[in-house]
Design an enzyme around this catalytic site. Structure first.
Site, short mmCIF file in Angstrom:
data_model
loop_
_atom_site.label_atom_id
_atom_site.label_comp_id
_atom_site.label_asym_id
_atom_site.label_seq_id
_atom_site.Cartn_x
_atom_site.Cartn_y
_atom_site.Cartn_z
N GLY A 130 24.34 25.67 40.61
CA GLY A 130 23.35 26.09 41.59
C GLY A 130 22.08 25.26 41.60
N GLY A 132 21.94 21.60 40.59
CA GLY A 132 22.23 20.23 41.02
C GLY A 132 21.14 19.26 40.60
CG PHE A 157 29.13 19.10 37.74
CD1 PHE A 157 30.41 19.60 37.92
CD2 PHE A 157 28.16 19.41 38.68
CE1 PHE A 157 30.72 20.41 39.02
CE2 PHE A 157 28.45 20.21 39.78
CZ PHE A 157 29.75 20.71 39.95
CD GLU A 244 21.15 9.37 34.14
OE1 GLU A 244 21.94 10.07 34.81
OE2 GLU A 244 20.18 9.86 33.49
NE ARG A 270 49.23 -5.53 55.26
CZ ARG A 270 48.43 -4.65 55.84
NH1 ARG A 270 47.18 -4.50 55.38
NH2 ARG A 270 48.83 -3.93 56.86
CD GLN A 338 41.58 0.61 57.15
OE1 GLN A 338 41.37 1.59 56.43
NE2 GLN A 338 42.19 0.70 58.31
N GLY A 342 48.87 0.99 54.19
CA GLY A 342 49.41 2.22 53.60
C GLY A 342 49.57 2.14 52.10
N GLY A 365 23.50 11.32 38.69
CA GLY A 365 22.37 10.47 38.33
C GLY A 365 21.26 10.48 39.38
CD GLU A 369 22.21 12.28 50.49
OE1 GLU A 369 23.04 11.86 51.32
OE2 GLU A 369 22.47 12.42 49.27
#
Length: 383
Positions: A130, A132, A157, A244, A270, A338, A342, A365, A369
């Site tokens: 709760g 974070g 976490f 960190e 490829r 990408q 596949g 860390g 935002e």
């Protein structure tokens, strides 16, 4: 001076790469499947001199620059063993340096030698359910008792949560003060009565990293377990966060470099429309963008490592590094996947693990935002 350092780093890199090939690559899939890295592996790294390289010699380290620490985790990240790189940052670059920079002489002697030889794994316990990124919204508390402190609450976490034996735990010690002025850090041994490790959390990526819930039920601590000064833990956190965040940026850059190398190798092989896709203009232009981004961030990381060594790296600069490098990391890896088509979505292709491992870099860390908020305030100043 930097040329001498680079020569030493190049020699050290050979040791790191050889260790990755011999001791990590053959076992990593097993660690991913078991969702944990064996404790004994940390002792193997310690014996090779790959843990806490920049801790002073008096505690068993080499006393070298941060570049050597970063070399270890960057090469591991570049090779695609990202969960291990993240666990090592928590141990060598976060937990060990909290003890080194804030600990008493007795605390340093108790924990640092074991952190260097791998017998004592470190964890840092900030995040709560709760809360974070809002460290000031912390609910875990430590109340005074006749013998010291009683610690109660929970964390989640937490990297190295299952394996650690030294937990640095943040708790509120003055409920009448704001979180920034009433928080204290405690050193909690893993065998303390009242301390319980919860489940090893199941994550989208970084499966080999043990990431856990932790519970503290009236854990009895003494004044000798306080790390730093009472009610000044938030100051300690703010002092250590730039290192960190730079570490996250460094492994993010290396992770992107590794993905780019995989993509370049694959597009030469490829075939599409009767020729390697490396001949397609769109592919070459994407590779050009990826290579430019990784090169720019590599230069940034090397400059910021130097500033960290000279104790000149600012909070805003560290936030810039983490925000920019981790966003770039995810973009480069997505573009690389990408190019595999596949096959990139198949687990047997390493690029798929690069993709799921990278995503959390923009969250832990300090989220992207939060980083932008710190940068914006730092650039604009008071208004």
């Amino acid at each position: 001076m930097r040329s001498e350092l680079q020569e030493e780093l190049n020699i050290f890199r050979e040791t790191v790469v050889r260790f990755i090939e011999n001791e990590i690559a053959p076992h990593y899939e097993e660690w991913e499947n078991n969702k944990i890295i064996p404790k004994a592996f940390y002792e193997k790294m310690g014996a090779e001199g790959l843990l806490c390289c920049d801790i002073p010699e008096e505690f068993g380290g080499f006393g070298v620059s941060v570049d050597f620490n970063m070399m270890v985790v960057e090469e591991i990240a570049k090779a695609g063993y990202f969960a291990l790189a993240c666990n090592l940052i928590v141990h060598s670059d976060i937990a060990a340096h909290y003890v080194l920079n804030m600990g008493t002489a007795k605390q340093k002697q108790k924990y640092l030698p074991g952190m260097i030889d791998g017998s004592c794994i470190g964890a840092i316990c900030m995040t709560e359910p709760g809360a974070g990124s809002d460290l000031q919204g912390m609910k875990t508390t430590a109340t005074r008792t006749d013998s010291g402190w009683s610690l109660s609450g929970s964390k989640t976490f937490i990297s190295n949560g299952q394996n650690a034996s030294c937990y640095i735990v943040a708790a509120r010690t003055n409920l009448d003060a704001p979180g920034s002025k009433g928080m204290t850090l405690f050193l909690v041994d893993g065998d303390k009565a009242g301390f319980t490790r919860g489940q090893n959390l199941h994550k989208m990526g970084q499966a080999a990293s043990d990431t856990s819930e932790l519970f503290f039920d009236n854990v009895e601590l003494t004044q000798a377990d306080v790390l730093g000064n009472v009610d000044e833990g938030f100051i300690g956190l703010m002092h250590e966060l730039p290192r960190e965040r730079l570490a996250c940026a460094c492994i993010g850059t290396a992770h992107a470099e590794g993905a780019l190398a995989l993509a370049v190798e694959y597009i030469k092989e490829r075939q599409a429309f009767g020729a390697p896709i490396a001949r397609l203009q769109d592919i070459r232009q994407k590779i050009a963008h990826m290579a430019t981004q990784t090169e720019l961030h590599r230069l940034m990381m090397e400059q910021y490592k130097l500033l960290l060594t000279e104790k000149k790296l600012t909070t805003v600069q560290a936030s810039m590094a983490k925000y920019s490098a981790c966003e770039m990391e995810c973009e480069v890896i997505d573009t690389a996947l990408q190019m595999f088509g596949g096959y990139g979505y198949m687990k047997e292709y390493p690029i798929s693990r690069f993709y799921v491992d990278a995503r959390v870099q923009r969250i832990y860390g300090g989220t992207s935002e939060i980083m932008k908020e710190i940068i914006g305030k730092g650039v604009i100043g008071k208004v």
